[in-house]
Design an enzyme around this catalytic site. Structure first.
Site, PDB file in Angstrom:
ATOM      1  N   LYS A  96      81.738  20.283   0.522  1.00 36.57           N
ATOM      2  CA  LYS A  96      81.092  21.296   1.343  1.00 36.57           C
ATOM      3  C   LYS A  96      81.724  21.218   2.726  1.00 36.57           C
ATOM      4  O   LYS A  96      81.613  20.201   3.416  1.00 36.57           O
ATOM      5  CB  LYS A  96      79.587  21.056   1.437  1.00 36.57           C
ATOM      6  CG  LYS A  96      78.886  22.016   2.401  1.00 36.57           C
ATOM      7  CD  LYS A  96      77.432  21.629   2.611  1.00 36.57           C
ATOM      8  CE  LYS A  96      76.839  22.417   3.772  1.00 36.57           C
ATOM      9  NZ  LYS A  96      75.440  22.007   4.075  1.00 36.57           N
ATOM     10  N   THR A 206      66.075  19.301   4.914  1.00 36.38           N
ATOM     11  CA  THR A 206      64.969  18.989   5.810  1.00 36.38           C
ATOM     12  C   THR A 206      63.634  19.529   5.313  1.00 36.38           C
ATOM     13  O   THR A 206      62.587  18.903   5.532  1.00 36.38           O
ATOM     14  CB  THR A 206      65.262  19.536   7.223  1.00 36.38           C
ATOM     15  OG1 THR A 206      66.544  19.073   7.651  1.00 36.38           O
ATOM     16  CG2 THR A 206      64.216  19.076   8.220  1.00 36.38           C
TER      17      THR A 206
END
Length: 254
Positions: A96, A206
């Site tokens: 990524k 998160t």
């Protein structure tokens, strides 16, 4: 089935591995999510230092595909160097690409992201760039040959959800590679919405690790991604200005 770079995955939920309260909670949340792909920041992992704690040791790696990311990179050169370190560790050839252009908003640098993606493609990586919801930039990345596009819903860790559904829809409509909505997801509602727009997957961290109950939120995200995908495939009814009776009056005796 989600296909990235010739690899197939059952789950359309990609889960980040940072900021969990403990290894135990992290491990349980990962299991409950039923995600096939786990992402982690190479710079935060002790992949070459055996004396230091490493969350990878807590997992059965035969069950997962690891997606290292270049978080912390501010230039294409830094991103390429981090990607090479990840590949040298033998973890995965999938990367990524994350090149941050603004330390406050954590929005990606489009120019450096393009440069890093191009270089890593030349080196044989399976490249998944994290980008903004810029429709033209997404097309440019696809033209380079990236294997998936990862537009942000909103700034990383902000929990603001999908701020620009129109742009995401444009990106999804034009893309011939998977579109994975990444960053800013705050709740299961956001994950379901991304999938209803037609995204191929959702990457989040998160929203789970920072929840009051990460394990329960991991399950919520799993179900939201599945429900959103089913809704997209089923085809929603059109939005109308006025109501339409669900029981037609035609043919009624009274």
């Amino acid at each position: 089935m989600l296909t990235i770079g010739g690899k197939q995955f059952q789950s359309r939920l990609l889960l980040g591995t940072g900021k969990y309260p403990s290894f135990e909670i992290q491990k349980e949340a990962v299991a409950v999510s039923e995600s096939d792909i786990l992402t982690f920041a190479v710079r935060r992992m002790n992949i070459f230092e055996e004396s230091q704690p490493n969350f990878l040791e807590q997992l059965d790696l035969s069950k997962y595909t690891l997606l290292p990311n270049t978080a912390g990179a501010a230039t294409a050169e830094e991103a390429v160097r981090i990607a090479r370190l990840a590949k040298a560790s033998g973890l995965c050839d999938m990367i990524k690409v994350e090149v941050i252009g603004c330390s406050r908003s954590l929005l990606p640098d489009p120019v450096e992201t393009l440069k890093a993606s191009e270089q890593l493609l030349e080196e044989g990586f399976i490249v998944l760039p994290y980008t903004s919801d810029d429709v033209v930039l997404a097309r440019r990345l696809e033209e380079l040959g990236v294997h998936a596009i990862m537009p942000g819903a909103s700034p990383i860790g902000s929990g603001q959800g999908i701020l620009n559904p129109l742009n995401l829809s444009f990106i999804i409509e034009q893309a011939k590679v998977p579109v994975i909505v990444d960053a800013g997801v705050g709740s299961s509602k956001d994950a379901a919405y991304a999938m209803e727009l037609g995204a191929d997957g959702v990457l989040l961290n998160t929203a789970v690790s920072g929840a009051d109950d990460p394990v329960k939120m991991a399950r919520a995200m799993k179900l939201a991604v599945e429900a959103g995908r089913l809704s997209y495939e089923a085809g929603r009814i059109p939005v109308k200005d006025y109501g339409t009776a669900s029981s037609p009056r035609d043919g009624l005796p009274v």
